[in-house]
Design a protein around this motif. Structure first.
Motif, PDB file in Angstrom:
ATOM      1  N   GLN A  30       0.817  -1.210   0.000  1.00 21.03           N
ATOM      2  CA  GLN A  30       0.000   0.000   0.000  1.00 21.03           C
ATOM      3  C   GLN A  30       0.853   1.263   0.000  1.00 21.03           C
ATOM      4  OE1 GLN A  30      -2.981  -0.119   3.098  1.00 21.03           O
ATOM      5  NE2 GLN A  30      -3.572  -2.218   2.604  1.00 21.03           N
ATOM      6  N   SER A  31       1.923   1.264   0.783  1.00 20.51           N
ATOM      7  CA  SER A  31       2.791   2.451   0.825  1.00 20.51           C
ATOM      8  C   SER A  31       3.499   2.661  -0.510  1.00 20.51           C
ATOM      9  CB  SER A  31       3.810   2.319   1.959  1.00 20.51           C
ATOM     10  OG  SER A  31       4.607   1.164   1.791  1.00 20.51           O
ATOM     11  N   PHE A  32       3.871   1.566  -1.197  1.00 22.43           N
ATOM     12  CA  PHE A  32       4.504   1.709  -2.516  1.00 22.43           C
ATOM     13  C   PHE A  32       3.509   2.280  -3.521  1.00 22.43           C
ATOM     14  CE2 PHE A  32       5.680  -0.028  -6.706  1.00 22.43           C
ATOM     15  CZ  PHE A  32       6.965   0.511  -6.823  1.00 22.43           C
ATOM     16  N   GLY A  33       2.260   1.799  -3.467  1.00 18.01           N
ATOM     17  CA  GLY A  33       1.241   2.349  -4.358  1.00 18.01           C
ATOM     18  C   GLY A  33       0.991   3.832  -4.095  1.00 18.01           C
ATOM     19  N   ILE A  34       0.966   4.224  -2.815  1.00 16.00           N
ATOM     20  CA  ILE A  34       0.784   5.634  -2.476  1.00 16.00           C
ATOM     21  C   ILE A  34       1.966   6.456  -2.974  1.00 16.00           C
ATOM     22  CG2 ILE A  34       0.714   7.254  -0.528  1.00 16.00           C
ATOM     23  CD1 ILE A  34      -0.925   5.175   0.977  1.00 16.00           C
ATOM     24  N   ALA A  35       3.177   5.940  -2.802  1.00 16.61           N
ATOM     25  CA  ALA A  35       4.375   6.668  -3.235  1.00 16.61           C
ATOM     26  C   ALA A  35       4.376   6.879  -4.749  1.00 16.61           C
ATOM     27  CB  ALA A  35       5.631   5.922  -2.792  1.00 16.61           C
ATOM     28  N   THR A  79       9.296   3.486   3.438  1.00 18.98           N
ATOM     29  CA  THR A  79       9.837   3.201   4.772  1.00 18.98           C
ATOM     30  C   THR A  79       9.048   3.918   5.857  1.00 18.98           C
ATOM     31  OG1 THR A  79      12.049   2.949   3.818  1.00 18.98           O
ATOM     32  CG2 THR A  79      11.902   3.273   6.203  1.00 18.98           C
ATOM     33  N   THR A  80       8.709   5.173   5.622  1.00 16.22           N
ATOM     34  CA  THR A  80       8.007   5.959   6.639  1.00 16.22           C
ATOM     35  C   THR A  80       6.601   5.432   6.887  1.00 16.22           C
ATOM     36  OG1 THR A  80       9.256   7.932   5.993  1.00 16.22           O
ATOM     37  CG2 THR A  80       7.252   8.269   7.276  1.00 16.22           C
ATOM     38  N   LEU A  81       5.837   5.200   5.817  1.00 16.42           N
ATOM     39  CA  LEU A  81       4.462   4.745   5.990  1.00 16.42           C
ATOM     40  C   LEU A  81       4.401   3.331   6.579  1.00 16.42           C
ATOM     41  CD1 LEU A  81       2.762   6.077   2.725  1.00 16.42           C
ATOM     42  CD2 LEU A  81       2.618   7.006   5.035  1.00 16.42           C
ATOM     43  N   THR A  82       5.289   2.438   6.104  1.00 16.08           N
ATOM     44  CA  THR A  82       5.309   1.079   6.660  1.00 16.08           C
ATOM     45  C   THR A  82       5.745   1.101   8.116  1.00 16.08           C
ATOM     46  OG1 THR A  82       5.839   0.187   4.477  1.00 16.08           O
ATOM     47  CG2 THR A  82       6.229  -1.238   6.364  1.00 16.08           C
ATOM     48  N   GLY A  83       6.772   1.887   8.406  1.00 18.52           N
ATOM     49  CA  GLY A  83       7.215   2.005   9.798  1.00 18.52           C
ATOM     50  C   GLY A  83       6.138   2.582  10.696  1.00 18.52           C
ATOM     51  N   GLY A  84       5.360   3.547  10.187  1.00 20.54           N
ATOM     52  CA  GLY A  84       4.265   4.107  10.974  1.00 20.54           C
ATOM     53  C   GLY A  84       3.216   3.073  11.313  1.00 20.54           C
TER      54      GLY A  84
END
Length: 449
Positions: free
Chosen positions: A136-141, A164-169
């Motif tokens: 999901q974070s890659f798609g958002i990026a 990294t930021t969204l997954t870490g969050g």
């Protein structure tokens, strides 16, 4: 005659709460964790043009992004480090739960693994959460980078930092929720969603008052909305606490010269077994076409996507087609998810193994059929109740527009989490009172010696 637990609960007061120091620590820990979560929803990910993104989000909040933004307490609108919230974890939990009923090895872990099997499935849930969060974070990026003017410096560095930021969050919130569950009060993940929804409440009240000042909403309408909201809360509490209790009896058996067994107990069946999952699934499925059309809109949109425009024009909150499909999907998912989380055959088999039976019904197949018969009728009532609660705000959205930032799903989550948290607080107070009674009994026994 009231039981000892009921007598203790009736005697609970402010003094009992003041003496429960362990409960105080748990409450302060829970409050601190929620404050940390709320602060994180205001920290944007690096490289985002905040003003351009806020303008773009204002044009696309009709879709599924608006629902995610509501659950995250505005983190999606600000594209904060907690924008994904705990939604990947919830999705992973549902997937693992579904696979636990159809995938052989996981079904064996769930049924026969005991505590070790539960921990193994929880670990699989965490692994799947990482995979879903990365996807999901890659798609958002990618979506942010391809949009004109939203990213200050597009490139591989932005992609890596955003993922990294969204997954870490998300992983941090998953860990924080587990810490609240073990060291605080209530279910941590549910409280995180609860905090995000409640954070939008002041804005909703301000919007209503603004509409009243502009003359778009009368004082009588405001009073009616407040009255219906209070009535809906009481109705939800009543329905969530309602259950059908089936009497279970255990036969007597003789071991040596002593008789054992002969007790009776109850099998509680909730009216709303599926919880808040049906409206979440239904709204997500309905809002997907709208979100896809918004992402594909523009002069460079592919030809095959043009047919989505007339379809999505009717799939907005408050539209008759949306309301009809929303109600149908809620009813469908209520029956579907209930069939997943409660298996009449498995329950009947467990009763037979331990010697329990329903009076007047033969163990085994007949018991399973009776449980399925009762559960189907309870689910029909529960589906109607959830549909009524979720469609009530839609009528206000049809009248006042999307200025009302609350929905039936939000009300269900807030009330359910509040009931669960209050119940856990009462359990801690009861435990504290039991400990006090045990200490007094020991002191009296020591003095008697």
């Amino acid at each position: 005659m009231a039981s000892a637990a009921e007598q203790l609960a009736a005697n609970m007061n402010i003094g009992a709460f003041a003496k429960a120091t362990e409960l105080h620590k748990r409450l302060w820990f829970t409050l601190g964790a929620l404050i940390v979560y709320r602060l994180g929803t205001y920290i944007p990910i690096p490289g985002i043009n905040a003003d351009a993104f806020a303008a773009a989000f204002g044009q696309s909040q009709q879709g599924i992004l608006g629902m995610f933004n509501m659950f995250s307490g505005g983190a999606v609108q600000r594209m904060a480090i907690f924008a994904l919230n705990v939604m990947p974890y919830i999705s992973a939990s549902i997937i693992v739960q579904l696979l636990g009923t159809i995938y052989g090895p996981w079904e064996k872990l769930r049924k026969e693994g005991g505590e070790a099997g539960r921990k193994t499935l929880n670990q699989y849930t965490r692994y799947l959460t990482v995979v879903l969060a990365l996807a999901q974070s890659f798609g958002i990026a990618i979506g942010l980078q391809n949009a004109q003017g939203l990213v200050d410096h597009p490139g591989i560095v932005f992609l890596l930092s955003t993922v990294t930021t969204l997954t870490g969050g998300t992983m941090f919130l998953m860990w924080l929720g587990e810490q609240v569950t073990s060291r605080g009060v209530g279910n941590g993940v549910s409280l995180i969603i609860f905090a995000g929804i409640v954070a939008a409440l002041p804005g909703t009240i301000a919007n209503l008052l603004g509409l009243a000042q502009q003359g778009q909403v009368s004082g009588f309408a405001l009073f009616t909305i407040a009255l219906l909201l209070i009535g809906a809360i009481f109705f939800i509490v009543f329905m969530e606490r309602s259950q059908r209790r089936l009497l279970i009896q255990y036969p007597k058996r003789q071991v040596g010269n002593r008789m054992f067994g002969g007790e009776s107990s109850f099998l509680p069946l909730k009216i709303n077994t599926a919880g808040v999952i049906p409206p979440i699934f239904a709204s997500s499925l309905l809002l997907l076409p709208t979100t896809a059309a918004q992402f594909l809109a523009g002069p460079n949109a592919p030809e095959w996507a043009q047919w989505l425009t007339p379809v999505t024009s009717t799939l907005h909150h408050g539209q008759p087609v949306f309301i009809a499909l929303y109600a149908a999907l809620i009813i469908f998912f209520s029956f579907f998810y209930t069939s997943i989380v409660f298996n009449p055959e498995e329950t009947a088999e467990n009763l037979r193994k331990y010697g329990g039976f329903l009076p007047g019904i033969r163990p085994g197949k007949r018991t399973a059929e009776y449980l399925d018969h009762v559960l189907s009728r309870l689910t029909a009532i529960g589906a109607g109740y959830i549909t009524l609660v979720c469609l009530l705000p839609e009528t206000f959205i049809a009248r006042f527009g999307n200025n009302l930032a609350f929905g039936g799903t939000s009300i269900l989550i807030v009330v359910s989490v509040t009931m669960d948290t209050v119940g856990q607080i009462q359990s801690h107070l009861l435990a504290h009172q039991y400990e006090g009674l045990i200490k007094k009994a020991k002191l009296r026994g020591a003095r008697g010696r």
